[in-house]
Motif scaffolding. Structure first.
Motif, PDB file in Angstrom:
ATOM      1  N   LEU A 176      35.308 -22.412 -75.142  1.00 32.79           N
ATOM      2  CA  LEU A 176      34.819 -21.195 -75.789  1.00 32.79           C
ATOM      3  C   LEU A 176      33.756 -21.546 -76.828  1.00 32.79           C
ATOM      4  N   LEU A 177      34.005 -22.631 -77.547  1.00 27.70           N
ATOM      5  CA  LEU A 177      33.043 -23.083 -78.545  1.00 27.70           C
ATOM      6  C   LEU A 177      31.702 -23.425 -77.875  1.00 27.70           C
ATOM      7  N   LEU A 178      31.783 -24.114 -76.712  1.00 23.19           N
ATOM      8  CA  LEU A 178      30.555 -24.475 -75.994  1.00 23.19           C
ATOM      9  C   LEU A 178      29.857 -23.233 -75.454  1.00 23.19           C
ATOM     10  N   SER A 179      30.653 -22.250 -75.007  1.00 21.13           N
ATOM     11  CA  SER A 179      30.056 -21.006 -74.509  1.00 21.13           C
ATOM     12  C   SER A 179      29.265 -20.334 -75.620  1.00 21.13           C
ATOM     13  N   ALA A 180      29.860 -20.315 -76.821  1.00 21.67           N
ATOM     14  CA  ALA A 180      29.180 -19.694 -77.957  1.00 21.67           C
ATOM     15  C   ALA A 180      27.914 -20.469 -78.304  1.00 21.67           C
ATOM     16  N   PHE A 181      28.002 -21.794 -78.225  1.00 18.79           N
ATOM     17  CA  PHE A 181      26.835 -22.620 -78.522  1.00 18.79           C
ATOM     18  C   PHE A 181      25.700 -22.303 -77.543  1.00 18.79           C
ATOM     19  N   LEU A 182      26.061 -22.232 -76.238  1.00 22.53           N
ATOM     20  CA  LEU A 182      25.044 -21.963 -75.220  1.00 22.53           C
ATOM     21  C   LEU A 182      24.462 -20.559 -75.392  1.00 22.53           C
ATOM     22  N   ALA A 183      25.331 -19.612 -75.740  1.00 16.65           N
ATOM     23  CA  ALA A 183      24.863 -18.236 -75.896  1.00 16.65           C
ATOM     24  C   ALA A 183      23.878 -18.131 -77.059  1.00 16.65           C
ATOM     25  N   SER A 184      24.103 -18.948 -78.099  1.00 19.74           N
ATOM     26  CA  SER A 184      23.199 -18.924 -79.254  1.00 19.74           C
ATOM     27  C   SER A 184      21.924 -19.705 -78.971  1.00 19.74           C
ATOM     28  N   ARG A 185      22.069 -20.735 -78.171  1.00 16.81           N
ATOM     29  CA  ARG A 185      20.981 -21.678 -77.964  1.00 16.81           C
ATOM     30  C   ARG A 185      20.006 -21.219 -76.872  1.00 16.81           C
ATOM     31  N   ASN A 186      20.528 -20.621 -75.794  1.00 19.20           N
ATOM     32  CA  ASN A 186      19.697 -20.251 -74.648  1.00 19.20           C
ATOM     33  C   ASN A 186      19.238 -18.795 -74.753  1.00 19.20           C
ATOM     34  N   PRO A 187      18.025 -18.528 -74.268  1.00 14.60           N
ATOM     35  CA  PRO A 187      17.618 -17.119 -74.204  1.00 14.60           C
ATOM     36  C   PRO A 187      18.474 -16.391 -73.164  1.00 14.60           C
ATOM     37  N   ALA A 188      18.889 -15.179 -73.491  1.00 16.61           N
ATOM     38  CA  ALA A 188      19.789 -14.444 -72.590  1.00 16.61           C
ATOM     39  C   ALA A 188      19.163 -14.244 -71.220  1.00 16.61           C
ATOM     40  N   THR A 189      17.831 -14.140 -71.185  1.00 10.21           N
ATOM     41  CA  THR A 189      17.162 -13.865 -69.908  1.00 10.21           C
ATOM     42  C   THR A 189      17.314 -15.014 -68.925  1.00 10.21           C
ATOM     43  N   LEU A 190      17.655 -16.205 -69.435  1.00 13.92           N
ATOM     44  CA  LEU A 190      17.778 -17.348 -68.526  1.00 13.92           C
ATOM     45  C   LEU A 190      19.207 -17.570 -68.043  1.00 13.92           C
ATOM     46  N   ASP A 191      20.151 -16.762 -68.490  1.00 16.35           N
ATOM     47  CA  ASP A 191      21.549 -16.969 -68.091  1.00 16.35           C
ATOM     48  C   ASP A 191      21.691 -17.000 -66.575  1.00 16.35           C
ATOM     49  N   ALA A 192      21.031 -16.037 -65.929  1.00 16.94           N
ATOM     50  CA  ALA A 192      21.192 -15.928 -64.481  1.00 16.94           C
ATOM     51  C   ALA A 192      20.708 -17.199 -63.785  1.00 16.94           C
ATOM     52  N   SER A 193      19.638 -17.805 -64.319  1.00 11.41           N
ATOM     53  CA  SER A 193      19.135 -18.997 -63.640  1.00 11.41           C
ATOM     54  C   SER A 193      19.920 -20.252 -64.025  1.00 11.41           C
ATOM     55  N   LEU A 194      20.572 -20.229 -65.204  1.00  8.67           N
ATOM     56  CA  LEU A 194      21.339 -21.422 -65.601  1.00  8.67           C
ATOM     57  C   LEU A 194      22.736 -21.450 -65.008  1.00  8.67           C
ATOM     58  N   PHE A 195      23.291 -20.275 -64.776  1.00 10.70           N
ATOM     59  CA  PHE A 195      24.640 -20.212 -64.202  1.00 10.70           C
ATOM     60  C   PHE A 195      24.551 -19.500 -62.860  1.00 10.70           C
ATOM     61  N   ASP A 196      25.001 -20.155 -61.800  1.00  5.82           N
ATOM     62  CA  ASP A 196      25.002 -19.449 -60.520  1.00  5.82           C
ATOM     63  C   ASP A 196      26.311 -18.684 -60.357  1.00  5.82           C
ATOM     64  N   SER A 197      26.463 -18.040 -59.196  1.00  8.35           N
ATOM     65  CA  SER A 197      27.607 -17.135 -59.030  1.00  8.35           C
ATOM     66  C   SER A 197      28.948 -17.860 -59.101  1.00  8.35           C
ATOM     67  N   THR A 198      28.948 -19.173 -58.765  1.00  9.77           N
ATOM     68  CA  THR A 198      30.232 -19.882 -58.828  1.00  9.77           C
ATOM     69  C   THR A 198      30.426 -20.561 -60.172  1.00  9.77           C
ATOM     70  N   GLY A 199      29.459 -20.348 -61.072  1.00  8.26           N
ATOM     71  CA  GLY A 199      29.649 -20.892 -62.405  1.00  8.26           C
ATOM     72  C   GLY A 199      28.952 -22.209 -62.624  1.00  8.26           C
TER      73      GLY A 199
END
Ligand code: ATP
Length: 535
Positions: free
Chosen positions: A383-406
């Motif tokens: 959860l801590l890493l998820s929060a770090f990534l959410a703060s660090r990465n632009p939200a628009t890139l989430d789809a390209s950084l995480f695929d459907s299987t995670g």
């Protein structure tokens, strides 16, 4: 039975069984003589164990056992106080008690869990040293009533002098049986377990310095001190002029250590190892606590054996999948259950308000030391890493950084970006750096959390599905994640960043530095860099 009781009863079984039945003269009434403690009660018991047995009893703890033996030193050597720390259920107590069993040296063990306040702690130590039992005969009273630290020091010194004199062959007034066997020597060791709990009673913050200082106050070479804690030294020391005890770290177990620990004492090793090959990976991503895993696995293994039909047959490759589909429905509920248990906020509370030594550099919620030296459940780390990534990465890139299987989508990232895209990326990265860690809504955090916790480490794909299913299907699980999030907020790893004026919902921000996030990621072997937006 508490550890304290079991430590005492282990030491006393031989004696209590010898309680004789006496006959009153002229009468037929039988009287049971109570157990009269002697100095023999201060050693673990008569059945000592060899060094080889000690080492083989604790897979994954060879380094710590050898370090402890080295620090305790040969018979009768004075020692500096030790601070033994590591996560819950990492074997600290068991290893120390069994090490004393191997060494066959006298010790006093008190846990701040069973001794729930200062008075019970002081009195428990004094009772053991004065060979006093709280029973009907003593009116269930302690040998001394002792509440004040200053009284405790006086009583303790007095009791220790008596014990040491007796151990040195000068029995004085104590009625003791001569100690038998090798190894007892004239050192006496005081073991304080679950020291982290003292902070709950220690409103004035004076008790911990007092305990750490006892070694110097008493100034008795024949007394050794061992403090056991499931939080790191950083959560204790503030420069108040006492010698810091020597730290001995019980690191988190690797999956392989856990495999060895859990496989011990299993009658059908092959069957158990095929069972572990299915369950250990996903469960380890939630907890690495031996107690939690062994409880969860004991009933799950029973189901696995039943699913295998013939209880003594090792599943062969051809029937493995069929057997797995039979067994699979049982895994998700068990995973949910253990997730709930290991998400209890108490563990994270240990991380609150660490007192830092002067000069250490603070980065985000925690500063950057070489190793991750605090304990946090595996799910909280995700959860801590998820929060770090959410703060660090632009939200628009989430789809390209995480695929459907995670998993991190290598396919999309391999696509060659156009000149313009590169330029835009550079601009947004610059913006990102200027702005510092960004805020994010809860939904985004949960989506990232769900993606990264499903990253596969195991060869059986079905197990991933189970992990995903367990998360998708059970809304209760989410409430546990929320509980953990609130603990992360309390511990200042995540801060609430105010609410969005348009949505009205609360936004969060991670305070964790990249350095710290990398350490957390390394501790759970999570490939963090794959998910970080970089140029
Ligand atoms: N390496 C190991 N090998 C075998 N058993 C182990 C090992 N580590 C832990 N255990 C078992 O796990 C259980 C919990 O261990 P123990 O109570 O010693 O942990 P602890 O670190 O003192 O926990 P706490 O911080 O909660 O006091 C015990 O039953 C212990 O025997």
């Amino acid at each position: 039975m508490s550890k304290e009781e079991s430590s005492k009863s282990n030491r006393r079984t031989t004696r209590s069984s010898a309680a004789a039945v006496l006959r009153d003269s002229g009468e037929t009434k039988k009287t049971y003589h109570p157990h009269i403690p002697t100095l023999n009660d201060l050693v673990f018991g008569e059945d000592t164990i060899s060094k080889e047995d000690l080492l083989s009893s604790f897979p994954g703890r060879h380094t710590q056992i050898l370090e402890l033996l080295n620090l305790l030193g040969p018979l009768n050597s004075p020692m500096l106080p030790l601070f033994v720390y590591g996560g819950t259920s990492s074997g600290k107590t068991s290893v120390i008690l069994q090490t004393f069993r191997h060494l066959n040296r006298p010790f006093v063990y008190s846990s701040c869990r069973t001794c729930y306040n200062l008075r019970t702690l002081f009195e428990s130590i004094l009772n053991q040293l004065l060979l006093h039992q709280k029973d009907a005969g003593s009116g269930y009273l302690s040998a001394k009533r002792c509440e004040k630290p200053s009284d405790f020091v006086n009583f303790l010194r007095e009791a220790l002098v008596k014990v040491v004199n007796t151990l040195q062959g000068n029995p004085g007034k104590l009625s003791t049986k001569k100690l038998t066997g090798q190894g007892h020597g004239h050192m006496i060791y005081l073991i304080f377990d679950n020291l982290e709990l003292v902070r709950n009673w220690d409103k004035s913050s004076s008790i911990l310095p007092f305990l750490f200082n006892l070694h110097e106050v008493l100034n008795m070479n024949e007394v050794g001190f061992l403090f056991i804690s499931n939080t790191s030294p950083d959560t204790y020391y503030s420069n108040v002029g006492y010698l810091e005890p020597i730290p001995v770290y019980f690191s988190e177990y690797t999956e392989d250590d856990l495999r060895q620990i859990l496989s011990r004492n299993q009658t059908n090793q092959e069957m158990y190892s095929s069972f572990l090959s299915i369950v250990l990976g996903p469960f380890c991503r939630i907890t690495r606590q031996v107690n939690e895993l062994s409880i969860a696995f004991s009933s799950l293994y029973k189901t696995y054996r039943e699913a295998s039909g013939d209880l003594n047959n090792v599943p062969n490759e051809s029937s493995k999948r069929a057997r797995f589909s039979h067994f699979q429905p049982h895994i998700a509920p068990a995973l949910n259950q253990i997730f709930k248990i290991s998400s209890q906020p108490s563990e994270l509370n240990n991380l609150k308000e660490p007192k830092r030594k002067g000069g250490s550099k603070k980065l985000g919620g925690f500063d950057s030391s070489e190793d991750l030296d605090f304990h946090m459940s595996t799910s909280a780390k995700y959860l801590l890493l998820s929060a770090f990534l959410a703060s660090r990465n632009p939200a628009t890139l989430d789809a390209s950084l995480f695929d459907s299987t995670g998993g991190a989508s290598s396919r999309k990232r391999k696509k060659r970006p156009s000149e313009k895209a590169i330029e835009q990326k550079e601009i947004s990265e610059q913006e990102l750096l200027m702005k510092g860690p960004g805020t994010f809504p809860l939904e985004r955090l949960l989506a990232i959390f769900q993606c990264i916790t499903s990253v596969a480490e195991t060869s059986l794909e079905d197990v991933q599905d189970v992990v995903m299913d367990s998360r998708n299907e059970d809304s209760e699980l989410m409430s546990d994640v929320l509980l953990q999030l609130s603990s992360l907020c309390n511990a200042n790893f995540v801060v609430k960043g105010g609410s969005c004026p348009l949505e009205g919902s609360t936004r969060y921000r991670s305070t964790v530095s990249e350095d710290m996030a990398s350490k957390v990621a390394r501790s759970i072997k999570f490939p963090l860099s794959k998910y970080m937006y970089r140029r």
